[in-house]
Motif scaffolding. Structure first.
Motif, PDB file in Angstrom:
ATOM      1  N   ASN A  17     -12.632   4.495   1.328  1.00 44.17           N
ATOM      2  CA  ASN A  17     -12.891   3.146   0.808  1.00 44.17           C
ATOM      3  C   ASN A  17     -11.972   2.763  -0.348  1.00 44.17           C
ATOM      4  OD1 ASN A  17     -15.000   2.885   2.647  1.00 44.17           O
ATOM      5  ND2 ASN A  17     -16.478   3.715   1.210  1.00 44.17           N
ATOM      6  N   SER A  18     -10.793   3.372  -0.446  1.00 40.91           N
ATOM      7  CA  SER A  18      -9.874   3.068  -1.536  1.00 40.91           C
ATOM      8  C   SER A  18      -8.440   3.116  -1.039  1.00 40.91           C
ATOM      9  CB  SER A  18     -10.020   4.066  -2.678  1.00 40.91           C
ATOM     10  OG  SER A  18     -11.308   4.024  -3.209  1.00 40.91           O
ATOM     11  N   ALA A  19      -7.580   2.444  -1.780  1.00 40.30           N
ATOM     12  CA  ALA A  19      -6.143   2.488  -1.518  1.00 40.30           C
ATOM     13  C   ALA A  19      -5.425   2.294  -2.844  1.00 40.30           C
ATOM     14  CB  ALA A  19      -5.739   1.407  -0.524  1.00 40.30           C
ATOM     15  N   VAL A  20      -4.191   2.784  -2.912  1.00 38.53           N
ATOM     16  CA  VAL A  20      -3.360   2.572  -4.091  1.00 38.53           C
ATOM     17  C   VAL A  20      -2.280   1.574  -3.696  1.00 38.53           C
ATOM     18  CG1 VAL A  20      -1.865   3.629  -5.803  1.00 38.53           C
ATOM     19  CG2 VAL A  20      -3.826   4.886  -4.930  1.00 38.53           C
ATOM     20  N   VAL A  21      -2.130   0.525  -4.501  1.00 41.66           N
ATOM     21  CA  VAL A  21      -1.205  -0.560  -4.203  1.00 41.66           C
ATOM     22  C   VAL A  21      -0.184  -0.655  -5.329  1.00 41.66           C
ATOM     23  CG1 VAL A  21      -1.013  -3.043  -3.848  1.00 41.66           C
ATOM     24  CG2 VAL A  21      -2.968  -1.815  -2.929  1.00 41.66           C
ATOM     25  N   ALA A  22       1.098  -0.772  -4.966  1.00 46.05           N
ATOM     26  CA  ALA A  22       2.162  -0.953  -5.942  1.00 46.05           C
ATOM     27  C   ALA A  22       2.493  -2.442  -6.023  1.00 46.05           C
ATOM     28  CB  ALA A  22       3.391  -0.162  -5.545  1.00 46.05           C
ATOM     29  N   VAL A  23       2.377  -3.005  -7.220  1.00 49.42           N
ATOM     30  CA  VAL A  23       2.694  -4.413  -7.458  1.00 49.42           C
ATOM     31  C   VAL A  23       3.972  -4.455  -8.283  1.00 49.42           C
ATOM     32  CG1 VAL A  23       1.911  -6.551  -8.513  1.00 49.42           C
ATOM     33  CG2 VAL A  23       0.263  -5.036  -7.418  1.00 49.42           C
ATOM     34  N   GLU A  24       4.985  -5.152  -7.755  1.00 47.09           N
ATOM     35  CA  GLU A  24       6.269  -5.244  -8.446  1.00 47.09           C
ATOM     36  C   GLU A  24       6.440  -6.625  -9.043  1.00 47.09           C
ATOM     37  OE1 GLU A  24       9.220  -4.247  -5.570  1.00 47.09           O
ATOM     38  OE2 GLU A  24       8.868  -2.095  -5.782  1.00 47.09           O
ATOM     39  N   LYS A  25       7.031  -6.670 -10.246  1.00 47.32           N
ATOM     40  CA  LYS A  25       7.346  -7.953 -10.864  1.00 47.32           C
ATOM     41  C   LYS A  25       8.667  -7.833 -11.595  1.00 47.32           C
ATOM     42  CE  LYS A  25       4.677  -7.115 -15.068  1.00 47.32           C
ATOM     43  NZ  LYS A  25       3.656  -7.632 -15.957  1.00 47.32           N
ATOM     44  N   LEU A  26       9.380  -8.948 -11.697  1.00 43.53           N
ATOM     45  CA  LEU A  26      10.650  -8.982 -12.402  1.00 43.53           C
ATOM     46  C   LEU A  26      10.413  -9.469 -13.819  1.00 43.53           C
ATOM     47  CD1 LEU A  26      13.021 -10.489  -9.712  1.00 43.53           C
ATOM     48  CD2 LEU A  26      12.897  -8.127 -10.475  1.00 43.53           C
ATOM     49  N   VAL A  27      10.922  -8.702 -14.804  1.00 44.53           N
ATOM     50  CA  VAL A  27      10.769  -9.024 -16.215  1.00 44.53           C
ATOM     51  C   VAL A  27      12.158  -9.134 -16.826  1.00 44.53           C
ATOM     52  CG1 VAL A  27       9.811  -8.243 -18.410  1.00 44.53           C
ATOM     53  CG2 VAL A  27       8.595  -7.779 -16.288  1.00 44.53           C
ATOM     54  N   LYS A  28      12.369 -10.165 -17.619  1.00 40.06           N
ATOM     55  CA  LYS A  28      13.667 -10.354 -18.252  1.00 40.06           C
ATOM     56  C   LYS A  28      13.770  -9.460 -19.491  1.00 40.06           C
ATOM     57  CE  LYS A  28      16.828 -14.019 -19.487  1.00 40.06           C
ATOM     58  NZ  LYS A  28      17.026 -15.467 -19.617  1.00 40.06           N
ATOM     59  N   HIS A  29      14.875  -8.706 -19.579  1.00 46.49           N
ATOM     60  CA  HIS A  29      15.117  -7.832 -20.725  1.00 46.49           C
ATOM     61  C   HIS A  29      15.368  -8.684 -21.966  1.00 46.49           C
ATOM     62  CE1 HIS A  29      17.029  -4.796 -23.287  1.00 46.49           C
ATOM     63  NE2 HIS A  29      16.452  -3.906 -22.504  1.00 46.49           N
ATOM     64  N   LYS A  30      14.752  -8.311 -23.089  1.00 47.18           N
ATOM     65  CA  LYS A  30      14.856  -9.124 -24.305  1.00 47.18           C
ATOM     66  C   LYS A  30      16.287  -9.263 -24.802  1.00 47.18           C
ATOM     67  CE  LYS A  30      10.352  -8.498 -26.456  1.00 47.18           C
ATOM     68  NZ  LYS A  30       9.662  -7.950 -27.633  1.00 47.18           N
ATOM     69  N   LYS A  31      16.979  -8.135 -24.891  1.00 46.39           N
ATOM     70  CA  LYS A  31      18.296  -8.152 -25.509  1.00 46.39           C
ATOM     71  C   LYS A  31      19.403  -8.569 -24.539  1.00 46.39           C
ATOM     72  CE  LYS A  31      21.378  -5.225 -28.230  1.00 46.39           C
ATOM     73  NZ  LYS A  31      21.549  -3.904 -28.835  1.00 46.39           N
ATOM     74  N   TYR A  32      19.401  -8.015 -23.334  1.00 42.43           N
ATOM     75  CA  TYR A  32      20.517  -8.195 -22.426  1.00 42.43           C
ATOM     76  C   TYR A  32      20.326  -9.341 -21.428  1.00 42.43           C
ATOM     77  CZ  TYR A  32      21.847  -3.784 -24.440  1.00 42.43           C
ATOM     78  OH  TYR A  32      22.178  -2.802 -25.327  1.00 42.43           O
ATOM     79  N   GLY A  33      19.112  -9.809 -21.241  1.00 42.98           N
ATOM     80  CA  GLY A  33      18.872 -10.929 -20.345  1.00 42.98           C
ATOM     81  C   GLY A  33      18.850 -10.568 -18.876  1.00 42.98           C
ATOM     82  N   ASN A  85     -11.597   0.399   5.297  1.00 42.10           N
ATOM     83  CA  ASN A  85     -10.429   1.265   5.513  1.00 42.10           C
ATOM     84  C   ASN A  85      -9.435   0.627   6.482  1.00 42.10           C
ATOM     85  OD1 ASN A  85     -11.368   3.329   3.812  1.00 42.10           O
ATOM     86  ND2 ASN A  85     -12.636   4.148   5.447  1.00 42.10           N
ATOM     87  N   GLU A  86      -9.115  -0.653   6.271  1.00 43.21           N
ATOM     88  CA  GLU A  86      -8.205  -1.351   7.177  1.00 43.21           C
ATOM     89  C   GLU A  86      -6.761  -1.325   6.713  1.00 43.21           C
ATOM     90  OE1 GLU A  86      -9.678  -5.582   5.844  1.00 43.21           O
ATOM     91  OE2 GLU A  86     -10.783  -4.973   7.625  1.00 43.21           O
ATOM     92  N   ALA A  87      -6.481  -1.044   5.452  1.00 41.07           N
ATOM     93  CA  ALA A  87      -5.113  -1.053   4.929  1.00 41.07           C
ATOM     94  C   ALA A  87      -4.419   0.273   5.237  1.00 41.07           C
ATOM     95  CB  ALA A  87      -5.117  -1.298   3.434  1.00 41.07           C
ATOM     96  N   VAL A 128       0.853  -1.193   0.000  1.00 40.01           N
ATOM     97  CA  VAL A 128       0.000   0.000   0.000  1.00 40.01           C
ATOM     98  C   VAL A 128       0.886   1.239   0.000  1.00 40.01           C
ATOM     99  CG1 VAL A 128      -1.782   1.267   1.250  1.00 40.01           C
ATOM    100  CG2 VAL A 128      -1.809  -1.226   1.250  1.00 40.01           C
ATOM    101  N   ILE A 129       0.657   2.136  -0.962  1.00 34.77           N
ATOM    102  CA  ILE A 129       1.442   3.366  -1.028  1.00 34.77           C
ATOM    103  C   ILE A 129       0.598   4.615  -0.764  1.00 34.77           C
ATOM    104  CG2 ILE A 129       3.241   2.442  -2.517  1.00 34.77           C
ATOM    105  CD1 ILE A 129       1.854   3.712  -4.885  1.00 34.77           C
ATOM    106  N   ASN A 130      -0.724   4.472  -0.756  1.00 36.20           N
ATOM    107  CA  ASN A 130      -1.602   5.618  -0.497  1.00 36.20           C
ATOM    108  C   ASN A 130      -2.930   5.082   0.018  1.00 36.20           C
ATOM    109  OD1 ASN A 130      -3.204   7.860  -0.526  1.00 36.20           O
ATOM    110  ND2 ASN A 130      -2.648   8.523  -2.581  1.00 36.20           N
ATOM    111  N   ASN A 131      -3.439   5.666   1.107  1.00 45.27           N
ATOM    112  CA  ASN A 131      -4.751   5.263   1.629  1.00 45.27           C
ATOM    113  C   ASN A 131      -5.570   6.462   2.085  1.00 45.27           C
ATOM    114  OD1 ASN A 131      -3.352   5.933   3.932  1.00 45.27           O
ATOM    115  ND2 ASN A 131      -4.116   4.244   5.133  1.00 45.27           N
ATOM    116  N   ARG A 132      -5.360   7.608   1.470  1.00 43.92           N
ATOM    117  CA  ARG A 132      -6.033   8.831   1.907  1.00 43.92           C
ATOM    118  C   ARG A 132      -7.440   8.992   1.338  1.00 43.92           C
ATOM    119  NH1 ARG A 132      -0.441  11.681   1.338  1.00 43.92           N
ATOM    120  NH2 ARG A 132      -0.834  11.150  -0.807  1.00 43.92           N
ATOM    121  N   MET A 133      -7.868   8.079   0.483  1.00 46.51           N
ATOM    122  CA  MET A 133      -9.204   8.174  -0.097  1.00 46.51           C
ATOM    123  C   MET A 133     -10.189   7.373   0.749  1.00 46.51           C
ATOM    124  SD  MET A 133      -8.118   7.573  -4.040  1.00 46.51           S
ATOM    125  CE  MET A 133      -6.881   6.357  -3.659  1.00 46.51           C
TER     126      MET A 133
END
Length: 86
Positions: free
Chosen positions: A19-35, A51-53, A12-17
């Motif tokens: 009944n809403s929150a902003v969530v950052a989801v991170e994922k690792l992606v392999k670069h096509k050229k460099y690997g 409003n629990e988060a 959770v990166i923002n919860n000031r709204m």
């Protein structure tokens, strides 16, 4: 045909709204050229009816029907609470 429900973990990166929150989801992606693996971050607007988060919490969210223009995810559970105090 049954649709597969997507469930992702994020921070959770923002919860000031209401009944809403902003969530950052991170994922690792392999670069096509460099690997090399590159970190990609996606921001999701999540419906949090009680409003629990809080900022810094790790939560699980699942995809649902569109609730508003940007919200189409709903909070399912809080995995880890943070010690961040406002």
């Amino acid at each position: 045909m049954i649709k597969k429900v997507r469930i992702v973990l994020g921070r959770v990166i923002n919860n000031r709204m209401q009944n809403s929150a902003v969530v950052a989801v991170e994922k690792l992606v392999k670069h096509k050229k460099y690997g090399k693996f590159v970190k990609h971050t996606t921001k999701l607007h999540v419906h949090d009816s009680n409003n629990e988060a809080n900022i810094g919490d790790i939560i699980a969210v699942k995809e649902c029907r569109p609730i508003s223009k940007t919200k189409s995810w709903i909070l399912t559970s809080i995995i880890k609470k943070s010690n961040f105090i406002v």
